[in-house]
Write an enzyme that holds these catalytic residues in place. Structure first.
Site, mmCIF file in Angstrom:
data_model
loop_
_atom_site.group_PDB
_atom_site.id
_atom_site.type_symbol
_atom_site.label_atom_id
_atom_site.label_comp_id
_atom_site.label_asym_id
_atom_site.label_seq_id
_atom_site.Cartn_x
_atom_site.Cartn_y
_atom_site.Cartn_z
ATOM 1 N N ASP A 1 72.812 -33.014 28.102
ATOM 2 C CA ASP A 1 71.699 -33.944 28.321
ATOM 3 C C ASP A 1 70.452 -33.275 28.873
ATOM 4 O O ASP A 1 69.401 -33.911 28.946
ATOM 5 C CB ASP A 1 72.136 -35.059 29.289
ATOM 6 C CG ASP A 1 73.135 -35.995 28.648
ATOM 7 O OD1 ASP A 1 73.010 -36.233 27.436
ATOM 8 O OD2 ASP A 1 74.036 -36.480 29.348
ATOM 9 N N HIS B 1 76.897 -40.529 32.472
ATOM 10 C CA HIS B 1 77.388 -40.161 31.127
ATOM 11 C C HIS B 1 76.151 -40.002 30.242
ATOM 12 O O HIS B 1 75.253 -39.207 30.551
ATOM 13 C CB HIS B 1 78.359 -41.253 30.678
ATOM 14 C CG HIS B 1 79.206 -40.953 29.482
ATOM 15 N ND1 HIS B 1 79.262 -39.729 28.877
ATOM 16 C CD2 HIS B 1 80.053 -41.754 28.760
ATOM 17 C CE1 HIS B 1 80.107 -39.789 27.844
ATOM 18 N NE2 HIS B 1 80.590 -41.013 27.754
ATOM 19 N N HIS C 1 79.425 -31.031 34.992
ATOM 20 C CA HIS C 1 80.281 -31.672 33.993
ATOM 21 C C HIS C 1 81.690 -31.730 34.531
ATOM 22 O O HIS C 1 82.125 -30.812 35.224
ATOM 23 C CB HIS C 1 80.262 -30.860 32.683
ATOM 24 C CG HIS C 1 80.668 -31.653 31.508
ATOM 25 N ND1 HIS C 1 81.979 -31.827 31.157
ATOM 26 C CD2 HIS C 1 79.932 -32.366 30.627
ATOM 27 C CE1 HIS C 1 82.036 -32.597 30.081
ATOM 28 N NE2 HIS C 1 80.812 -32.949 29.748
HETATM 29 N N1 CMC Z 1 73.833 -31.844 40.823
HETATM 30 C C1 CMC Z 1 74.224 -31.385 42.040
HETATM 31 N N2 CMC Z 1 75.505 -31.240 42.399
HETATM 32 C C2 CMC Z 1 76.421 -31.565 41.497
HETATM 33 C C3 CMC Z 1 76.084 -32.039 40.213
HETATM 34 C C4 CMC Z 1 74.732 -32.168 39.899
HETATM 35 N N3 CMC Z 1 74.336 -32.622 38.720
HETATM 36 N N4 CMC Z 1 77.203 -32.281 39.529
HETATM 37 C C5 CMC Z 1 78.214 -31.976 40.338
HETATM 38 N N5 CMC Z 1 77.745 -31.538 41.547
HETATM 39 C C6 CMC Z 1 78.536 -31.122 42.677
HETATM 40 C C7 CMC Z 1 79.106 -32.327 43.396
HETATM 41 O O1 CMC Z 1 78.237 -32.819 44.387
HETATM 42 C C8 CMC Z 1 80.390 -31.778 43.958
HETATM 43 O O2 CMC Z 1 80.055 -31.019 45.109
HETATM 44 P P1 CMC Z 1 81.028 -31.021 46.395
HETATM 45 O O3 CMC Z 1 82.295 -30.386 45.901
HETATM 46 O O4 CMC Z 1 80.300 -30.243 47.413
HETATM 47 O O5 CMC Z 1 81.221 -32.468 46.762
HETATM 48 C C9 CMC Z 1 80.855 -30.778 42.884
HETATM 49 O O6 CMC Z 1 79.667 -30.386 42.198
HETATM 50 C C10 CMC Z 1 81.830 -31.373 41.899
HETATM 51 O O7 CMC Z 1 81.214 -32.503 41.311
HETATM 52 P P2 CMC Z 1 81.925 -33.888 40.987
HETATM 53 O O8 CMC Z 1 80.968 -34.999 41.250
HETATM 54 O O9 CMC Z 1 83.248 -33.950 41.659
HETATM 55 O O10 CMC Z 1 82.133 -33.755 39.452
HETATM 56 P P3 CMC Z 1 82.640 -34.902 38.533
HETATM 57 O O11 CMC Z 1 83.545 -34.274 37.574
HETATM 58 O O12 CMC Z 1 83.173 -36.056 39.292
HETATM 59 O O13 CMC Z 1 81.300 -35.422 37.831
HETATM 60 C C11 CMC Z 1 79.398 -35.472 36.483
HETATM 61 C C12 CMC Z 1 80.783 -34.873 36.688
HETATM 62 C C13 CMC Z 1 78.911 -35.150 35.088
HETATM 63 C C14 CMC Z 1 79.504 -37.011 36.610
HETATM 64 C C15 CMC Z 1 78.443 -34.895 37.537
HETATM 65 O O14 CMC Z 1 78.327 -33.509 37.358
HETATM 66 C C16 CMC Z 1 77.086 -35.550 37.511
HETATM 67 O O15 CMC Z 1 76.907 -36.620 38.107
HETATM 68 N N6 CMC Z 1 76.077 -34.923 36.832
HETATM 69 C C17 CMC Z 1 74.766 -35.509 36.695
HETATM 70 C C18 CMC Z 1 74.765 -36.560 35.603
HETATM 71 C C19 CMC Z 1 74.855 -35.934 34.225
HETATM 72 O O16 CMC Z 1 74.119 -35.031 33.898
HETATM 73 N N7 CMC Z 1 75.742 -36.484 33.386
HETATM 74 C C20 CMC Z 1 75.902 -36.041 32.001
HETATM 75 C C21 CMC Z 1 77.201 -35.347 31.779
HETATM 76 S S1 CMC Z 1 77.272 -34.455 30.211
HETATM 77 C C22 CMC Z 1 77.080 -35.605 28.969
HETATM 78 C C23 CMC Z 1 78.086 -36.647 28.963
HETATM 79 O O17 CMC Z 1 79.271 -36.393 28.813
HETATM 80 O O18 CMC Z 1 77.694 -37.798 29.033
#
Ligand code: CMC
Length: 465
Positions: free
Chosen positions: A402, A306, A345
C-alpha cells in the site's frame, strides 16, 4: 511492444534481480507441498496468527524471505510477462490459459462488463455521498440480483406460460388453437429455457467471471459519479486494465498507464489468507453464495489496517508536507507509538516484493510529473528511509504493497477515495479462486474463543441496578 512499456518491463526485471539476489536461499529447495493430514498441531497467536485453516494450491507467501508465488509462478515473472486476464485465469483455473482459452475467457469478461440493471439500481442511491467501498459492496449485492436465479424475475412463471397453461384465461383474439397452440407452447417453453440458462448459479465459476468483470464496472461508475459525471459504457476493444482506467477517468489510457495499471492489478490479485480473503471464505463456507462472499471481502478490505491503508498513506504524505518535515514527523509518531500507514505486515518480515515493483513504478519518469506529485514521491522516499532507520530495522518493518500504490494511482489522476476499491477490483481474483477451491472440500468455519469472563453472577432485577 511500445518503447516505454518495454522500459516498464525492464524496471520489473531489475527489481526481480535485486529481490532474488537479496532473498535467494540456496538451502531451501521449494517443492510442491503435500496435502495436510488433519488434524494438525500448530501454535496460534491472537488474531489467529499461525493458525492453519485449510490447504490451498492458489498461492504462497514466504514472509521471512519476501517471496510471493501464484500457482507456482513467481510474482516478478507474472508482472514482467503476463497480464491481469491471464493471472486471474491462472488463479481460478490453476494453469495459465492456452491462446484459445484466453480468447474465450476474454470474450466472457468483455461481455460481462456490461451491468445495465445493476448500475441503474445502484444510481438510485446517493453514491456520491457514500463511502466508496460501501457503494461497491452494495453494487456486488445488486449484481447478485441481476445475475442469479434466486431473486430474479425468471424465478417466477413467465406470463406466456401461465396463459398457455390455462385455456380459459386466453383472450379470444390471442387464443392459439390447434397447430398454432402447439407452436405457441413450444416457443414459450423454448423462451423459458433460454431465460433460465442466462441466469447463473450464484456459487460457480460463471459467477466468478461476472464478478471479475463487474466489480471494475461498478468501481468506475462510483468514481465517475463521485466526480459529478455520468458512468461510461465499457469499451469492448480495450484490455481489462485499459477499459477500467477508461471507465474511471473518461480518457483512453496511454500504453504506459495501461501497463502500469495491469501490473498493479496483478500485484494485488492474491495474498494468502489475508483478512478479506478469510472473510470471503467464512461467508462461503456457510453455503451462502459468492456475491455475498465477495461483498464481505470488500467490507473487510475497507479497514485502514488492510486495504484502506493505501488511502491513509496519501493523507499521511500530504499531512507531512515535504521531505524535510519527515524526520520530525517520524519522531513524534514513534513517541506516540503510532503505526505508519503503508509499513509493516503480519506476514512479511522482509521487503514486500509488491513494494519492490510499485516503488520504482511510482518514481518512473518523475521529471514529467506535476510538482505536487514529485513532492509526494520525495516525501515517501524520505519516509521510507526514516521509518527504516527509526524502528524498521529492529522490528523488521518495511514498506508494504500500500505504500507506493497511492502515488502510482495519483499519477493517473485517480482520487484517493478510489484506491481501496481498485485493490478490490484486483483481489476479486484471489477471493473467488480461494472460495471455489475451499468449496470443493467445504467445512463451515467455526473456531472457538477462550472464555475469560465470569461465572455464577447473581441476576439483579432492573429496578435494583
Ligand atoms: N508503523 C510503526 N510500527 C509498526 C507498524 C507500522 N506501520 N507496523 C507494525 N509496527 C510495530 C508494532 O507497533 C509492534 O511493535 P511492538 O512489538 O513494539 O509492540 C510490531 O511492529 C509488530 O506489529 P503488530 O501490530 O503486532 O503487527 P500485526 O501483524 O498485528 O499488524 C499490520 C500488521 C499490517 C496491521 C500493521 O503492520 C499495521 O497496522 N500497519 C499499518 C497499516 C498498513 O499499512 N496496512 C496494510 C497492510 S499490507 C496490505 C494488506 O494486506 O492490506
Amino acid at each position: 511492444m511500445h518503447e516505454n512499456t518495454q522500459k516498464i518491463t525492464d524496471i520489473i526485471l531489475k527489481a526481480a534481480e535485486k529481490a532474488r539476489r537479496e532473498t535467494r536461499d540456496e538451502d531451501q529447495k521449494l517443492r510442491a507441498g503435500k496435502s495436510i493430514d488433519w488434524p494438525i498441531e500448530c501454535t496460534i497467536g491472537p488474531g489467529l496468527e499461525g493458525a492453519i485453516a485449510c490447504d490451498s494450491k492458489v498461492g504462497y507467501v514466504d514472509g521471512s524471505k519476501g517471496w510471493l508465488v501464484y500457482r507456482g509462478y513467481d510474482i516478478f515473472d507474472l508482472c514482467a510477462y503476463s497480464s491481469y486476464e491471464e493471472v486471474s485465469y491462472l488463479l481460478l483455473h490453476g494453469s495459465l490459459p492456452t491462446p484459445d482459452q484466453l480468447e474465450a475467457f476474454n470474450k466472457k469478461l468483455v461481455e460481462y462488463r456490461y451491468l445495465n440493471k445493476t448500475l441503474r439500481l445502484l444510481m438510485g442511491f446517493p453514491v456520491e455521498e457514500m463511502n466508496a467501498m460501501g457503494a461497491l459492496r452494495m453494487g456486488t449485492i445488486l449484481m447478485r440480483q441481476e445475475f442469479t436465479y434466486r431473486d430474479q424475475e425468471a424465478g417466477r412463471p413467465a406470463i406466456g406460460d401461465a396463459i398457455s397453461a390455462d385455456e380459459d384465461s386466453i383472450p379470444m383474439e390471442t387464443a392459439p388453437t390447434g397447430e398454432a397452440k402447439a407452436i405457441y407452447e413450444f416457443n414459450a417453453a423454448k423462451k423459458a429455457r433460454k431465460r433460465k440458462k442466462m441466469l447463473g448459479d450464484a456459487s460457480g465459476l460463471e459467477a466468478c467471471y461476472h464478478l471479475l468483470a463487474g466489480v471494475p464496472t461498478i468501481t468506475a461508475a462510483i468514481s465517475r459519479v463521485r466526480q459529478g459525471h455520468m458512468a461510461i459504457e465499457p469499451d469492448p476493444q480495450l484490455s481489462h486494465a485499459a477499459n477500467f482506467l477508461y471507465m474511471m477517468t473518461g480518457k483512453r489510457p496511454t500504453p504506459v498507464q495501461e501497463r502500469i495499471m495491469d501490473i498493479a492489478l496483478i500485484l494485488h490479485a492474491d495474498h494468502g489468507m489475508n483478512a478479506s480473503t478469510f472473510a470471503s471464505m467464512v461467508v462461503a463456507s456457510t453455503l451462502s453464495d459468492i456475491y455475498f462472499s465477495v461483498g464481505s471481502g470488500i467490507a473487510a478490505l475497507s479497514g485502514p489496517l488492510h486495504g484502506g491503508a493505501n488511502e491513509q498513506v496519501l493523507h499521511t504524505l500530504k499531512e507531512i508536507g515535504s521531505p524535510d518535515q519527515v524526520a520530525d514527523w517520524v519522531q513524534t509518531a514513534s513517541k506516540k507509538k503510532k503505526k505508519v500507514p503503508g509499513f509493516g505486515h503480519r506476514v512479511y518480515k522482509a521487503y514486500d516484493p509488491r513494494a519492490r515493483v510499485l516503488g520504482p513504478l511510482a518514481g518512473y519518469r518523475m521529471r514529467y510529473c506535476p510538482e505536487d506529485i514529485v513532492k509526494l514521491y520525495k516525501t515517501a522516499k524520505e519516509l521510507e528511509r526514516q521509518v527504516f532507520r527509526t524502528f524498521g530495522h529492529e522490528k523488521k518493518i518495511f514498506p508494504n504493497v500500500d505504500f507506493y500504490s497511492g502515488i502510482v494511482y495519483s499519477r493517473m489522476g485517480i482520487d484517493p477515495s478510489m484506491f481501496t476499491p481498485i485493490f478490490a477490483v484486483s483481489r476479486v481474483a484471489g477471493w473467488t479462486a480461494r472460495v471455489l477451491e475451499y468449496l470443493q472440500k467445504n467445512r463451515i468455519f467455526r473456531p472457538r474463543a477462550m472464555y475469560s469472563g465470569e461465572f455464577e453472577r447473581e441476576y439483579v432485577p432492573l429496578e435494583q441496578r
